[in-house]
Structure formats: C-alpha cells, structure tokens
Scaffold this active site. Structure first.
Site, PDB file in Angstrom:
ATOM      1  CB  SER A   1      -1.391   0.357   1.036  1.00  0.00           C
ATOM      2  OG  SER A   1      -1.745   1.264   1.394  1.00  0.00           O
TER       3      SER A   1
ATOM      4  CE1 TYR B   1      -3.477  -2.942   5.435  1.00  0.00           C
ATOM      5  CE2 TYR B   1      -2.869  -0.798   4.558  1.00  0.00           C
ATOM      6  CZ  TYR B   1      -3.203  -1.484   3.788  1.00  0.00           C
ATOM      7  OH  TYR B   1      -3.237  -2.211   2.917  1.00  0.00           O
TER       8      TYR B   1
END
Length: 224
Positions: free
Chosen positions: A130, A146
């Site tokens: 990501s 995350y």
C-alpha cells in the site's frame, strides 16, 4: 500454463486475481482461512486451500499439501487493517495481529513454499502492499498498525530480493491503488477487477532485473 498461488483469495483483490487468472487459463491455488465460506472462489475454477498465514501449523500443513507442486508466481494478498485510533487509545493487540498477518505472514508462506518456487519457471514473488507503507509519502499520519505492517512487508520483499537475486527470483511490492473492498470502502476509485487487470499487466512483464522494486499498479516506482 503457469501455477499461481494467491493468499486471501476468497474476496476483494484476491478473488479478482483468482477470477482473472482462471479466466485466462492459468492454474490457480487460492487460499482462505475458512474454505467453507469461499464459495465464490471455488466458482472461479481455482483450487481452494485452507490457510491462515498467521499460524505456523496452518502454513506447514498448506506446504505439505503442495509438496511437489511447482509454483511460478506467489501473490501475498492476505491482509487485515483498519484506520485505528490515536496513539493514546491504540489497541496494541490489534497492532500485533496486523503485523503478524501482513508482515510475518508473507515471510512464513514464502519460506514454506521456497522449494515449490525454486521448481517453478517464473520465480516471481509479489507482495500486495500500500502507499500507506511509504515512509516518504506519509504526510497525514494515522493508520498506525496498517502503515507499520506494510512498511515491514516492503522491507521483507526488498531483503528477500537481495537474498534470492542469484537464483534469478523477481521479488517486488505492488500497490493496487485505492480499491473498493471491505478495507478500501465504497468511496474508493477502483474496482478490484480494474486494479487486478492493471497489476497483472505489470506482473506479466516483470524480469529478474526488476527485483526489489516498489511499484504502483501501472508499473511506476513508488518512493520508499
């Protein structure tokens, strides 16, 4: 026909990978923590296998079932994540769980499947990462667990690439973009199918000289 392993293939991006690959005639092994609830994955024609990337025993059993099966491409897609709270209220158990699944999970699975990958022709390992894992592009904070997990995944891919370069492996991290999934939410710009179609175009073109790169879905380099 190549053999692809896609972790977390029961929904979202993983399911889109399985659907697209099976549709073009590839051999697909898609994993799910609960295969009994992975009906859509089974409907793609993929071989459905049980796998919890956060459990050593599950990974070992998965590798045992794949013993002797050459694997050309391994896609590390299984992941968890949420925005989370401020550092004061952060759930540390959630942080550890996120790191275990998103960062240590790919390490576990790669180590277990190295014999299969060495027996394959393509020797490609792809971490679905990501932009939130980019250190230099973090200008708004948040997403502690995350972000940390994806930055660690990126480092794993980069380190693995160096170790396996002499064996002509290609190890890359690819950001799929902001995708309409359970994690990405309904406001995301891309459908899973559109994101996967773009990523497959990149993965298919990868060469050993591309190893250790951090790419977006169109094949452009992302700042670490």
């Amino acid at each position: 026909m190549a053999t692809w392993v896609v972790t977390g293939a029961n929904r979202g991006i993983g399911l889109a990978f399985a659907r697209a690959l099976a549709g073009r005639g590839e051999s697909v092994i898609g994993t799910a923590r609960r295969p009994g609830f992975a009906g859509e994955l089974g409907g793609t024609g993929a071989r459905v296998e049980e796998l919890d990337v956060a459990k050593d025993a599950s990974v070992a059993e998965f590798a045992r079932r794949l013993e002797g099966v050459p694997v050309d491409v391994l896609i590390h897609n299984a992941a968890v994540g949420e925005a989370g709270s401020s550092i004061r209220d952060l759930d540390l158990d959630l942080v550890l769980r996120t790191l275990d699944v998103n960062s240590v999970g790919p390490l576990r699975v790669t180590r277990a499947l190295l014999p299969n990958l060495r027996a394959g022709r393509s020797r490609k390992i792809v971490g679905i990462t990501s932009g939130l894992g980019s250190l230099s592009e973090n200008s708004d904070g948040g997403w502690y667990a995350y972000r940390m997990s994806k930055a660690a995944l990126n480092m794993f891919v980069r380190t693995l690439a160096e170790e396996l370069a002499r064996e002509r492996f290609t190890c890359v991290a690819i950001c799929p973009g902001w995708v309409k999934t359970a994690m990405g939410g309904p406001g995301a710009r891309l459908t899973p199918d559109a994101s996967v179609a773009a990523m497959l175009g990149v993965i298919d073109r990868l060469k050993p000289s591309d190893t250790s790169r951090f790419l977006d879905r169109l094949g452009q380099d992302v700042p670490w």
